[in-house]
Design an enzyme around this catalytic site. Structure first.
Site, PDB file in Angstrom:
ATOM      1  N   GLU A   8       0.881  -1.177   0.000  1.00  0.00           N
ATOM      2  CA  GLU A   8       0.000   0.000   0.000  1.00  0.00           C
ATOM      3  C   GLU A   8       0.909   1.214   0.000  1.00  0.00           C
ATOM      4  O   GLU A   8       1.202   1.812   1.043  1.00  0.00           O
ATOM      5  CB  GLU A   8      -0.974   0.026   1.190  1.00  0.00           C
ATOM      6  CG  GLU A   8      -2.021   1.140   0.957  1.00  0.00           C
ATOM      7  CD  GLU A   8      -2.971   1.375   2.099  1.00  0.00           C
ATOM      8  OE1 GLU A   8      -3.467   0.392   2.695  1.00  0.00           O
ATOM      9  OE2 GLU A   8      -3.204   2.563   2.413  1.00  0.00           O
ATOM     10  N   HIS A  10       1.778   4.719  -2.340  1.00  0.00           N
ATOM     11  CA  HIS A  10       1.067   5.524  -3.330  1.00  0.00           C
ATOM     12  C   HIS A  10       1.951   6.490  -4.107  1.00  0.00           C
ATOM     13  O   HIS A  10       3.000   6.919  -3.629  1.00  0.00           O
ATOM     14  CB  HIS A  10      -0.034   6.322  -2.639  1.00  0.00           C
ATOM     15  CG  HIS A  10      -0.960   5.457  -1.840  1.00  0.00           C
ATOM     16  ND1 HIS A  10      -1.761   4.508  -2.410  1.00  0.00           N
ATOM     17  CD2 HIS A  10      -1.192   5.382  -0.497  1.00  0.00           C
ATOM     18  CE1 HIS A  10      -2.459   3.896  -1.461  1.00  0.00           C
ATOM     19  NE2 HIS A  10      -2.126   4.397  -0.297  1.00  0.00           N
ATOM     20  N   HIS A 164      -9.187   0.108  -0.979  1.00  0.00           N
ATOM     21  CA  HIS A 164      -8.495   1.180  -0.246  1.00  0.00           C
ATOM     22  C   HIS A 164      -9.504   2.228   0.226  1.00  0.00           C
ATOM     23  O   HIS A 164     -10.504   2.471  -0.437  1.00  0.00           O
ATOM     24  CB  HIS A 164      -7.439   1.809  -1.169  1.00  0.00           C
ATOM     25  CG  HIS A 164      -6.600   2.840  -0.499  1.00  0.00           C
ATOM     26  ND1 HIS A 164      -6.992   4.175  -0.411  1.00  0.00           N
ATOM     27  CD2 HIS A 164      -5.413   2.741   0.138  1.00  0.00           C
ATOM     28  CE1 HIS A 164      -6.048   4.837   0.250  1.00  0.00           C
ATOM     29  NE2 HIS A 164      -5.080   4.002   0.603  1.00  0.00           N
ATOM     30  N   ASP A 285       2.034   2.615   3.640  1.00  0.00           N
ATOM     31  CA  ASP A 285       1.183   3.756   3.283  1.00  0.00           C
ATOM     32  C   ASP A 285       2.027   4.994   2.982  1.00  0.00           C
ATOM     33  O   ASP A 285       1.600   6.124   3.216  1.00  0.00           O
ATOM     34  CB  ASP A 285       0.128   4.071   4.354  1.00  0.00           C
ATOM     35  CG  ASP A 285      -1.197   4.548   3.749  1.00  0.00           C
ATOM     36  OD1 ASP A 285      -1.237   4.846   2.543  1.00  0.00           O
ATOM     37  OD2 ASP A 285      -2.193   4.627   4.493  1.00  0.00           O
TER      38      ASP A 285
HETATM   39 ZN    ZN Z   1      -3.220   4.302   1.544  1.00  0.00          ZN
END
Ligand code: ZN
Length: 324
Positions: A8, A10, A164, A285
């Site tokens: 995860e 981005h 998500h 993240d």
């Molecule tokens: Zn995320």
């Protein structure tokens, strides 16, 4: 631990950057923009510093899902996926990709998923919750009947689907009135996404597609802690639900959870004991979280070394069939 893989993680296309601005302090926005746009040297340096061999990169949130104009959503998903494909092609040893899908048009979403996986070599899809379709007030969840064919075709691709978070739209957020701090990743993301995951289970999706695999981040958005009670109470008050298995069975057989954005050993241990260490995956993240915070916590967390290897790397190698 060396060789960690995160899924995860981005990036942003210049045209989707603004989706992330409200989640970042103003004084940190210029640095965050740089980090979101970079799928290269800035990230690689941090990955090298913190023992991360590979990132499976996805578009920021809500991005495509919040583009209510359908042709624009379709076009933007293509542009974002093309850009990500160019980034990954430069360092396929360090980066892989999840496709962004324009669920505003289920047929277009199928074509884009097929293009991402068959043509661009992506390893799955990541979708930011419900889609706004046609007007800003519209909210369409993935259990909607219009997605029947989408799920049939997506399941045939035999690749994971990352569900998500995104925030609920303002007209559906009255429980947060007067407490804006509850929005976003502090609380609303988790409630929204856990509820969405339960909707998928309760819709019979996994009876129709028993091999479909869905990933949820942030230690499963609380589901490992709460899933037993869902079954316990639905058994008492089924309210017309028609599914073949228990929620716990779907969770155990059709879901994976990641450690994204939640670096807490107690939560990790709870996830392992509910879903099993084969279905827990390391993630950070980034760039909304620091790679160093995630890595320092995970590398020293009080879990068995076998589990650390599985969660940090081996489960991802198996799930995404990575030849690393
Ligand atoms: Zn995320």
């Amino acid at each position: 631990m060396k060789g960690k893989i995160g899924l995860e993680e981005h990036f942003a296309h210049p045209a989707t950057l603004s989706s992330s601005q409200e989640y970042v302090l103003e004084r940190k926005w210029s640095e965050m923009k740089k980090r979101l746009l970079d799928v290269g040297d800035i990230r690689l340096k941090l990955m090298d510093q913190h023992g991360m061999e590979m990132m499976i990169v996805s578009l920021n949130s809500p991005a495509i899902q919040a583009i209510s104009d359908v042709p624009t959503a379709i076009e933007m998903a293509k542009r974002a996926n093309d850009l990500l494909s160019e980034h990954v092609a430069k360092r396929p040893d360090r980066f892989r990709a999840f496709g962004a899908l324009p669920l505003q048009d289920p047929e277009a979403a199928v074509l884009e998923a097929q293009r991402c996986i068959a043509d661009l070599g992506f390893v799955g899809a990541l979708v930011n919750g419900f889609s706004q379709v046609g007007d800003e007030e519209s909210v369409v969840y993935l259990d909607d009947g219009r997605y029947e064919e989408f799920w049939t075709e997506f399941a045939k691709l035999d690749r994971p689907f990352y569900l998500h978070p995104r925030d609920p739209i303002a007209s559906r957020s009255r429980i947060y009135d007067g407490h804006p701090w509850l929005l976003g990743s502090a609380w609303a993301f988790g409630v929204e996404t856990a509820t969405h995951a339960l909707r998928l289970m309760g819709s019979g999706l996994f009876d129709r597609h028993p091999d479909l695999q869905v990933i949820v981040g942030h230690h499963g958005e609380g589901l490992p802690f709460l899933i037993w009670r869902v079954d316990h109470r639905v058994a008492t008050a089924p309210r017309g639900i028609q599914i073949k298995k228990t929620f716990q069975a779907y969770f155990h057989q059709n879901f994976y959870v990641t450690t994204s954005g939640s670096f807490r050993t107690q939560a990790l241990v709870n996830s392992i004991s509910e879903i099993g260490s084969d279905r827990v995956l390391f993630s950070t993240d980034y760039p909304f979280e620091e790679l160093g915070d995630a890595a320092h916590w995970f590398d020293a967390a009080s879990i068995a070394e076998n589990d650390r290897e599985k969660i940090g790397r081996l489960n991802a190698v198996r799930l995404f069939r990575l030849a690393v």
